[in-house]
Design a protein around this motif. Structure first.
Motif, PDB file in Angstrom:
ATOM      1  N   ALA A   1       0.839  -1.210   0.000  1.00  0.00           N
ATOM      2  CA  ALA A   1       0.000   0.000   0.000  1.00  0.00           C
ATOM      3  C   ALA A   1       0.870   1.253   0.000  1.00  0.00           C
ATOM      4  N   GLY A   2       0.610   2.124  -0.954  1.00  0.00           N
ATOM      5  CA  GLY A   2       1.362   3.364  -1.063  1.00  0.00           C
ATOM      6  C   GLY A   2       2.640   3.226  -1.856  1.00  0.00           C
ATOM      7  N   THR A   3       2.995   1.994  -2.203  1.00  0.00           N
ATOM      8  CA  THR A   3       4.224   1.723  -2.956  1.00  0.00           C
ATOM      9  C   THR A   3       3.902   1.135  -4.326  1.00  0.00           C
ATOM     10  N   LEU A   4       3.206   0.010  -4.358  1.00  0.00           N
ATOM     11  CA  LEU A   4       2.803  -0.613  -5.620  1.00  0.00           C
ATOM     12  C   LEU A   4       1.331  -0.362  -5.946  1.00  0.00           C
TER      13      LEU A   4
ATOM     14  N   PRO B   1       0.337   4.491 -10.704  1.00  0.00           N
ATOM     15  CA  PRO B   1       0.844   4.697 -12.065  1.00  0.00           C
ATOM     16  C   PRO B   1       2.350   4.462 -12.152  1.00  0.00           C
ATOM     17  N   GLY B   2       2.744   3.670 -13.120  1.00  0.00           N
ATOM     18  CA  GLY B   2       4.147   3.339 -13.314  1.00  0.00           C
ATOM     19  C   GLY B   2       4.576   2.047 -12.674  1.00  0.00           C
ATOM     20  N   ALA B   3       3.754   1.493 -11.767  1.00  0.00           N
ATOM     21  CA  ALA B   3       4.163   0.285 -11.049  1.00  0.00           C
ATOM     22  C   ALA B   3       4.253  -0.928 -11.971  1.00  0.00           C
ATOM     23  N   VAL B   4       3.271  -1.101 -12.850  1.00  0.00           N
ATOM     24  CA  VAL B   4       3.282  -2.259 -13.751  1.00  0.00           C
ATOM     25  C   VAL B   4       4.508  -2.214 -14.651  1.00  0.00           C
ATOM     26  N   ASP B   5       4.786  -1.046 -15.213  1.00  0.00           N
ATOM     27  CA  ASP B   5       5.949  -0.914 -16.090  1.00  0.00           C
ATOM     28  C   ASP B   5       7.257  -1.112 -15.324  1.00  0.00           C
TER      29      ASP B   5
ATOM     30  N   ASP C   1      -4.342  -6.939 -12.203  1.00  0.00           N
ATOM     31  CA  ASP C   1      -3.995  -5.629 -12.746  1.00  0.00           C
ATOM     32  C   ASP C   1      -2.515  -5.523 -13.120  1.00  0.00           C
ATOM     33  N   GLY C   2      -1.791  -6.641 -13.045  1.00  0.00           N
ATOM     34  CA  GLY C   2      -0.407  -6.644 -13.485  1.00  0.00           C
ATOM     35  C   GLY C   2       0.629  -6.444 -12.399  1.00  0.00           C
ATOM     36  N   ILE C   3       0.210  -6.501 -11.138  1.00  0.00           N
ATOM     37  CA  ILE C   3       1.138  -6.318 -10.016  1.00  0.00           C
ATOM     38  C   ILE C   3       1.317  -7.649  -9.305  1.00  0.00           C
ATOM     39  N   GLU C   4       2.526  -8.208  -9.375  1.00  0.00           N
ATOM     40  CA  GLU C   4       2.792  -9.499  -8.751  1.00  0.00           C
ATOM     41  C   GLU C   4       4.254  -9.570  -8.335  1.00  0.00           C
ATOM     42  N   ALA C   5       4.505 -10.109  -7.160  1.00  0.00           N
ATOM     43  CA  ALA C   5       5.871 -10.312  -6.670  1.00  0.00           C
ATOM     44  C   ALA C   5       6.224 -11.788  -6.722  1.00  0.00           C
ATOM     45  N   ASP C   6       7.519 -12.070  -6.722  1.00  0.00           N
ATOM     46  CA  ASP C   6       7.982 -13.454  -6.686  1.00  0.00           C
ATOM     47  C   ASP C   6       7.799 -14.069  -5.306  1.00  0.00           C
ATOM     48  N   HIS C   7       7.811 -13.224  -4.272  1.00  0.00           N
ATOM     49  CA  HIS C   7       7.616 -13.706  -2.913  1.00  0.00           C
ATOM     50  C   HIS C   7       6.953 -12.599  -2.097  1.00  0.00           C
ATOM     51  N   VAL C   8       6.063 -12.982  -1.190  1.00  0.00           N
ATOM     52  CA  VAL C   8       5.336 -12.016  -0.360  1.00  0.00           C
ATOM     53  C   VAL C   8       5.378 -12.469   1.090  1.00  0.00           C
ATOM     54  N   VAL C   9       5.764 -11.560   1.982  1.00  0.00           N
ATOM     55  CA  VAL C   9       5.765 -11.832   3.420  1.00  0.00           C
ATOM     56  C   VAL C   9       4.747 -10.917   4.081  1.00  0.00           C
ATOM     57  N   ALA C  10       3.843 -11.500   4.872  1.00  0.00           N
ATOM     58  CA  ALA C  10       2.822 -10.723   5.575  1.00  0.00           C
ATOM     59  C   ALA C  10       3.324 -10.284   6.939  1.00  0.00           C
ATOM     60  N   GLY C  11       2.695  -9.231   7.440  1.00  0.00           N
ATOM     61  CA  GLY C  11       3.147  -8.625   8.689  1.00  0.00           C
ATOM     62  C   GLY C  11       2.904  -9.448   9.928  1.00  0.00           C
TER      63      GLY C  11
ATOM     64  N   SER D   1       7.585   8.437  -6.817  1.00  0.00           N
ATOM     65  CA  SER D   1       6.821   7.184  -6.855  1.00  0.00           C
ATOM     66  C   SER D   1       7.632   6.150  -7.624  1.00  0.00           C
ATOM     67  N   VAL D   2       7.091   4.932  -7.719  1.00  0.00           N
ATOM     68  CA  VAL D   2       7.798   3.876  -8.445  1.00  0.00           C
ATOM     69  C   VAL D   2       7.908   4.163  -9.932  1.00  0.00           C
ATOM     70  N   ALA D   3       7.191   5.165 -10.418  1.00  0.00           N
ATOM     71  CA  ALA D   3       7.336   5.531 -11.826  1.00  0.00           C
ATOM     72  C   ALA D   3       8.761   5.970 -12.147  1.00  0.00           C
ATOM     73  N   SER D   4       9.491   6.436 -11.134  1.00  0.00           N
ATOM     74  CA  SER D   4      10.879   6.884 -11.322  1.00  0.00           C
ATOM     75  C   SER D   4      11.893   5.847 -10.833  1.00  0.00           C
ATOM     76  N   LEU D   5      11.447   4.609 -10.601  1.00  0.00           N
ATOM     77  CA  LEU D   5      12.301   3.642  -9.925  1.00  0.00           C
ATOM     78  C   LEU D   5      13.517   3.225 -10.738  1.00  0.00           C
ATOM     79  N   THR D   6      13.352   2.958 -12.014  1.00  0.00           N
ATOM     80  CA  THR D   6      14.489   2.430 -12.773  1.00  0.00           C
ATOM     81  C   THR D   6      15.642   3.432 -12.820  1.00  0.00           C
ATOM     82  N   LYS D   7      15.323   4.708 -12.903  1.00  0.00           N
ATOM     83  CA  LYS D   7      16.379   5.729 -12.874  1.00  0.00           C
ATOM     84  C   LYS D   7      17.112   5.706 -11.536  1.00  0.00           C
ATOM     85  N   ALA D   8      16.358   5.539 -10.439  1.00  0.00           N
ATOM     86  CA  ALA D   8      16.970   5.482  -9.112  1.00  0.00           C
ATOM     87  C   ALA D   8      17.841   4.233  -8.970  1.00  0.00           C
ATOM     88  N   LEU D   9      17.377   3.103  -9.507  1.00  0.00           N
ATOM     89  CA  LEU D   9      18.171   1.877  -9.448  1.00  0.00           C
ATOM     90  C   LEU D   9      19.467   2.029 -10.235  1.00  0.00           C
TER      91      LEU D   9
END
Length: 284
Positions: A28-31, A120-124, A157-167, A263-271
């Motif tokens: 929430a708030g990230t992806l 916006p930008g998370a799927v890409d 909606d195109g958002i999926e991780a390889d692994h998920v850990v719950a709180g 937001s994650v829309a700018s993530l690849t540049k940050a990486l």
């Protein structure tokens, strides 16, 4: 063959981010859920059923913690504790925390799907990471029951991780400890935590990544630190957006973020920037 101290022990070798192996996201708030509204609004609603007035800003304060710890922390606030004592004639107890949590859970499960839309930008961004050969981990302050509702909708909606850990599923606990981030390292088979990047919109999430020995990227405008839907954010004058960005960046950097982006829309540049810093010999 031995590996030099300045090089991750299992470098990916991928051309785009050759020094990185994995990115571990919050939810929430990230992806998904621009403004991180699902958890905050439900905290307000759950406390209201006990006759306690909680503002959205107050609800946001401990965001990033597991939900039970979040409730405990809220009740440690002097103002909310005074409300509780005025209403019930005694200080809150662990049993009261359990009661609020039990009220909160079905409300969260019912409504989390309303806030599952990708940022916006998370799927890409996820497509770009996988195209570069990076693994995608994730963790959340949400308990597993809530993620069981959220994850299928996000996947559609195109958002999926390889692994998920719950709180709520690690005996060691949740944020700001490193445990959920490190559980991703184990599950994904990452050879060096220094080749991982934790991406989060909350200060406990940034602290989690730093304690795990990872690079950390904070998100200033899409998540909890600003707390606005995309429409609300876009309706603001430029000066107000700048003020929100600066205030959120200050808090996230104080928590230990190596970089802060909108937001994650700018993530690849940050990486790419982090990868370049690693190429120069820097480590988190």
């Amino acid at each position: 063959m031995s590996t030099s101290a300045s090089t991750p022990s299992a470098a990916t070798g991928h051309a785009r981010f050759p020094h990185l192996q994995a990115v571990i996201f919050d939810w929430a708030g990230t992806l998904v859920d621009h403004g991180s509204l699902a958890p905050t609004q439900i905290f307000v609603d759950a406390f209201a059923t006990f006759g306690i007035t909680l503002t959205l800003d107050e609800a946001r304060g401990p965001m990033g913690l597991s939900k039970r710890d979040h409730i405990r922390t809220l009740l440690e606030d002097a103002g909310l504790q005074a409300q509780w004592q005025a209403r019930f004639g005694k200080a809150s107890t662990d049993a009261d925390i359990d009661a609020i949590y039990e009220r909160f859970m079905p409300m969260q499960i019912e409504k989390v799907g309303r806030y599952s839309q990708p940022i916006p930008g998370a799927v890409d961004a996820l497509k770009a990471l996988r195209g570069a050969g990076l693994k995608v981990g994730s963790c959340s302050g949400y308990p597993r029951q809530v993620l069981d509702v959220l994850l299928p909708q996000a996947k559609a909606d195109g958002i999926e991780a390889d692994h998920v850990v719950a709180g709520d599923e690690l005996a060691a606990g949740g944020r700001p400890g490193p445990f959920m981030a490190l559980a991703n390292v184990l599950a994904l088979g990452i050879g060096d935590v220094r080749a991982c990047v934790k991406v989060d919109d909350t200060t406990p999430g940034i602290e989690e990544g730093r304690r795990a020995g990872m690079w950390t990227i904070g998100l200033s405008l899409s998540g909890n630190e600003t707390g606005l839907t995309l429409a609300q954010l876009q309706a603001l004058p430029d000066a107000a957006v700048v003020a929100h960005r600066e205030a959120a960046t200050k808090r996230l950097m104080a928590a230990g973020a190596h970089l802060v982006i909108d937001s994650v829309a700018s993530l690849t540049k940050a990486l790419a920037e982090i990868d370049a810093r690693m190429a120069r010999g820097e480590r988190p």
